[in-house]
Enzyme design. Structure first.
Site, PDB file in Angstrom:
ATOM      1  N   ASN A   9       0.858  -1.187   0.000  1.00  0.00           N
ATOM      2  CA  ASN A   9       0.000   0.000   0.000  1.00  0.00           C
ATOM      3  C   ASN A   9       0.896   1.240   0.000  1.00  0.00           C
ATOM      4  O   ASN A   9       1.425   1.625   1.039  1.00  0.00           O
ATOM      5  CB  ASN A   9      -0.898  -0.037   1.247  1.00  0.00           C
ATOM      6  CG  ASN A   9      -1.739   1.212   1.387  1.00  0.00           C
ATOM      7  OD1 ASN A   9      -1.848   2.009   0.453  1.00  0.00           O
ATOM      8  ND2 ASN A   9      -2.350   1.395   2.548  1.00  0.00           N
ATOM      9  N   TRP A  10       1.029   1.832  -1.174  1.00  0.00           N
ATOM     10  CA  TRP A  10       1.938   2.984  -1.297  1.00  0.00           C
ATOM     11  C   TRP A  10       1.333   4.277  -0.732  1.00  0.00           C
ATOM     12  O   TRP A  10       2.023   5.287  -0.646  1.00  0.00           O
ATOM     13  CB  TRP A  10       2.313   3.198  -2.775  1.00  0.00           C
ATOM     14  CG  TRP A  10       3.251   2.149  -3.306  1.00  0.00           C
ATOM     15  CD1 TRP A  10       3.871   1.155  -2.590  1.00  0.00           C
ATOM     16  CD2 TRP A  10       3.688   1.996  -4.667  1.00  0.00           C
ATOM     17  NE1 TRP A  10       4.654   0.403  -3.425  1.00  0.00           N
ATOM     18  CE2 TRP A  10       4.564   0.891  -4.700  1.00  0.00           C
ATOM     19  CE3 TRP A  10       3.412   2.679  -5.859  1.00  0.00           C
ATOM     20  CZ2 TRP A  10       5.174   0.459  -5.877  1.00  0.00           C
ATOM     21  CZ3 TRP A  10       4.019   2.245  -7.027  1.00  0.00           C
ATOM     22  CH2 TRP A  10       4.894   1.149  -7.031  1.00  0.00           C
ATOM     23  N   LYS A  11       0.060   4.234  -0.414  1.00  0.00           N
ATOM     24  CA  LYS A  11      -0.635   5.436   0.097  1.00  0.00           C
ATOM     25  C   LYS A  11      -0.399   6.613  -0.863  1.00  0.00           C
ATOM     26  O   LYS A  11      -0.304   6.398  -2.062  1.00  0.00           O
ATOM     27  CB  LYS A  11      -0.198   5.744   1.531  1.00  0.00           C
ATOM     28  CG  LYS A  11      -0.312   4.502   2.412  1.00  0.00           C
ATOM     29  CD  LYS A  11      -0.208   4.788   3.872  1.00  0.00           C
ATOM     30  CE  LYS A  11      -0.338   3.467   4.637  1.00  0.00           C
ATOM     31  NZ  LYS A  11      -0.425   3.642   6.057  1.00  0.00           N
ATOM     32  N   HIS A  95      -9.877   0.973   4.903  1.00  0.00           N
ATOM     33  CA  HIS A  95      -8.581   1.254   5.535  1.00  0.00           C
ATOM     34  C   HIS A  95      -8.793   2.280   6.653  1.00  0.00           C
ATOM     35  O   HIS A  95      -9.613   3.190   6.522  1.00  0.00           O
ATOM     36  CB  HIS A  95      -7.589   1.792   4.495  1.00  0.00           C
ATOM     37  CG  HIS A  95      -6.196   1.888   5.038  1.00  0.00           C
ATOM     38  ND1 HIS A  95      -5.790   2.943   5.815  1.00  0.00           N
ATOM     39  CD2 HIS A  95      -5.141   1.045   4.954  1.00  0.00           C
ATOM     40  CE1 HIS A  95      -4.527   2.744   6.186  1.00  0.00           C
ATOM     41  NE2 HIS A  95      -4.110   1.606   5.675  1.00  0.00           N
ATOM     42  N   GLU A  97      -7.235   4.821   7.576  1.00  0.00           N
ATOM     43  CA  GLU A  97      -7.097   6.234   7.201  1.00  0.00           C
ATOM     44  C   GLU A  97      -8.366   6.732   6.509  1.00  0.00           C
ATOM     45  O   GLU A  97      -8.740   7.898   6.637  1.00  0.00           O
ATOM     46  CB  GLU A  97      -5.848   6.413   6.312  1.00  0.00           C
ATOM     47  CG  GLU A  97      -4.577   6.321   7.151  1.00  0.00           C
ATOM     48  CD  GLU A  97      -3.367   5.740   6.434  1.00  0.00           C
ATOM     49  OE1 GLU A  97      -3.337   5.740   5.195  1.00  0.00           O
ATOM     50  OE2 GLU A  97      -2.448   5.268   7.144  1.00  0.00           O
ATOM     51  N   GLU A 168      -5.498  -4.509  10.810  1.00  0.00           N
ATOM     52  CA  GLU A 168      -4.514  -3.435  10.943  1.00  0.00           C
ATOM     53  C   GLU A 168      -4.812  -2.635  12.203  1.00  0.00           C
ATOM     54  O   GLU A 168      -5.648  -1.717  12.180  1.00  0.00           O
ATOM     55  CB  GLU A 168      -4.597  -2.503   9.728  1.00  0.00           C
ATOM     56  CG  GLU A 168      -4.202  -3.157   8.436  1.00  0.00           C
ATOM     57  CD  GLU A 168      -3.577  -2.140   7.485  1.00  0.00           C
ATOM     58  OE1 GLU A 168      -2.441  -2.354   7.078  1.00  0.00           O
ATOM     59  OE2 GLU A 168      -4.228  -1.114   7.201  1.00  0.00           O
ATOM     60  N   GLY A 174       2.176   2.937  10.636  1.00  0.00           N
ATOM     61  CA  GLY A 174       3.091   4.055  10.424  1.00  0.00           C
ATOM     62  C   GLY A 174       3.784   4.528  11.692  1.00  0.00           C
ATOM     63  O   GLY A 174       4.414   5.580  11.700  1.00  0.00           O
ATOM     64  N   SER A 213       3.176  -1.406  10.476  1.00  0.00           N
ATOM     65  CA  SER A 213       4.635  -1.400  10.689  1.00  0.00           C
ATOM     66  C   SER A 213       5.292  -2.757  10.430  1.00  0.00           C
ATOM     67  O   SER A 213       6.203  -3.162  11.149  1.00  0.00           O
ATOM     68  CB  SER A 213       4.976  -0.893  12.091  1.00  0.00           C
ATOM     69  OG  SER A 213       4.563   0.461  12.222  1.00  0.00           O
ATOM     70  N   GLY A 234       2.797  -0.874   4.356  1.00  0.00           N
ATOM     71  CA  GLY A 234       2.791   0.534   3.971  1.00  0.00           C
ATOM     72  C   GLY A 234       4.202   1.023   3.735  1.00  0.00           C
ATOM     73  O   GLY A 234       4.816   0.765   2.695  1.00  0.00           O
ATOM     74  N   GLY A 235       4.757   1.722   4.732  1.00  0.00           N
ATOM     75  CA  GLY A 235       6.064   2.373   4.597  1.00  0.00           C
ATOM     76  C   GLY A 235       7.146   1.485   3.992  1.00  0.00           C
ATOM     77  O   GLY A 235       7.888   1.917   3.089  1.00  0.00           O
TER      78      GLY A 235
HETATM   79  P1  PGA Z   1       2.587   0.834   7.634  1.00  0.00           P
HETATM   80  O1  PGA Z   1       1.142   0.953   6.937  1.00  0.00           O
HETATM   81  O2  PGA Z   1       3.198  -0.473   7.159  1.00  0.00           O
HETATM   82  O3  PGA Z   1       3.352   2.031   7.163  1.00  0.00           O
HETATM   83  O4  PGA Z   1       2.362   0.820   9.101  1.00  0.00           O
HETATM   84  C1  PGA Z   1       0.302  -0.159   6.782  1.00  0.00           C
HETATM   85  C2  PGA Z   1      -1.013   0.263   6.164  1.00  0.00           C
HETATM   86  O5  PGA Z   1      -1.580   1.273   6.589  1.00  0.00           O
HETATM   87  O6  PGA Z   1      -1.526  -0.383   5.246  1.00  0.00           O
END
Ligand code: PGA
Length: 251
Positions: A9-11, A95, A97, A168, A174, A213, A234-235
């Site tokens: 997930n590159w956001k 998600h 967010e 999640e 993050g 994370s 994500g990151g």
């Molecule tokens: P993260 O994000 O690996 O940066 O914690 C995961 C996500 O929100 O899908």
């Protein structure tokens, strides 16, 4: 056995240059593994660019969001049919967010799920509790109510067939603070047992992946848990070496 899924997930990150480098690097180091599904989920505007770069690769494409509406006068929205038209196989729904920053509630999430299914997109449905809820001992309650909203949909088996569930914990996204393997396993088992009450066969087959994370150095311990079938990253998915290591761990 559920399929192993690793989704990047590159956001809201990336440019043509950075994406070209990242995908080139991933394609070079990537070992296709028959039972695994690797998915790249870029921002909408780079979907077609990623498709071109991924050409001839078994890596699949996903979208980060989908409109709850069909095509029409909805400025700024992207309809499910546009995602399938752009070769997306998967779409993230619910998600944290989207839930917290964009106020998406269970009703909106249900509508998005139905839109995705109508177009043959495989939903990656995210659930998770925030820090306050965990500290108040409400984790299970939150997960069950997010899940129940979906299970209450008529034709659940059809809706969740081909879907992926993602646990999640919001406090782990993050933040660099990962759930321990035991914490994650406990909730993954809760999700699988809850689905089993509605559809035992589906519960055995549905991949339940962990996000929050995930890094090259913690993926192995998490993946060793019986109900963790892969990751939503994500990151770490923005760094080719990290992402490739996470994919290898799951082989
Ligand atoms: P993260 O994000 O690996 O940066 O914690 C995961 C996500 O929100 O899908």
């Amino acid at each position: 056995m559920p399929q192993t899924i690793i989704a990047a997930n590159w956001k809201m990150n990336g440019t043509h240059d950075s994406i070209q480098q990242l995908i080139t690097h991933i394609k070079q180091g990537f070992n296709p593994f028959p039972q695994h599904e690797i998915i790249i989920i870029p921002p909408f505007v780079y979907l077609d660019f990623c498709r071109q770069l991924l050409n001839n690769s078994p890596i699949k494409l996903g979208a980060q969001n989908v409109s709850q509406f069909g095509v029409g006068a909805y400025t700024g929205e992207i309809a499910a049919v546009m995602l399938s038209d752009n070769h997306c196989s998967y779409v993230l729904i619910g998600h944290s967010e989207r839930r917290s920053v964009f106020n998406e509630n269970n009703d909106i999430i249900k509508q998005k799920l139905m839109r995705a299914k109508e177009q043959g997109l495989k939903p990656i449905l995210c659930v998770g509790e925030n820090l306050e809820q965990r500290q108040q001992g409400l984790t299970e309650h939150v997960i069950l109510s997010q899940l129940q909203a979906i299970l209450d949909l008529t034709g659940t088996d059809a809706v969740l067939q081909d879907a992926v569930l993602a646990y999640e914990p919001v406090w782990a996204i993050g933040t660099g603070q990962t759930a321990t393997p035991d914490q994650a396993q406990q909730i993954h088992a809760l999700i699988r047992n809850t689905i089993a009450k509605a559809d035992p066969l589906l519960a055995k087959e549905i991949p339940i992946i962990y996000g929050g994370s995930v890094k090259a150095n913690n993926a192995q311990q998490l993946f060793a848990m019986p109900d963790i079938n892969g990751f939503l990253v994500g990151g770490a998915s923005l760094i080719a070496e990290e992402f490739l290591t996470i994919c290898k761990v799951a082989e």
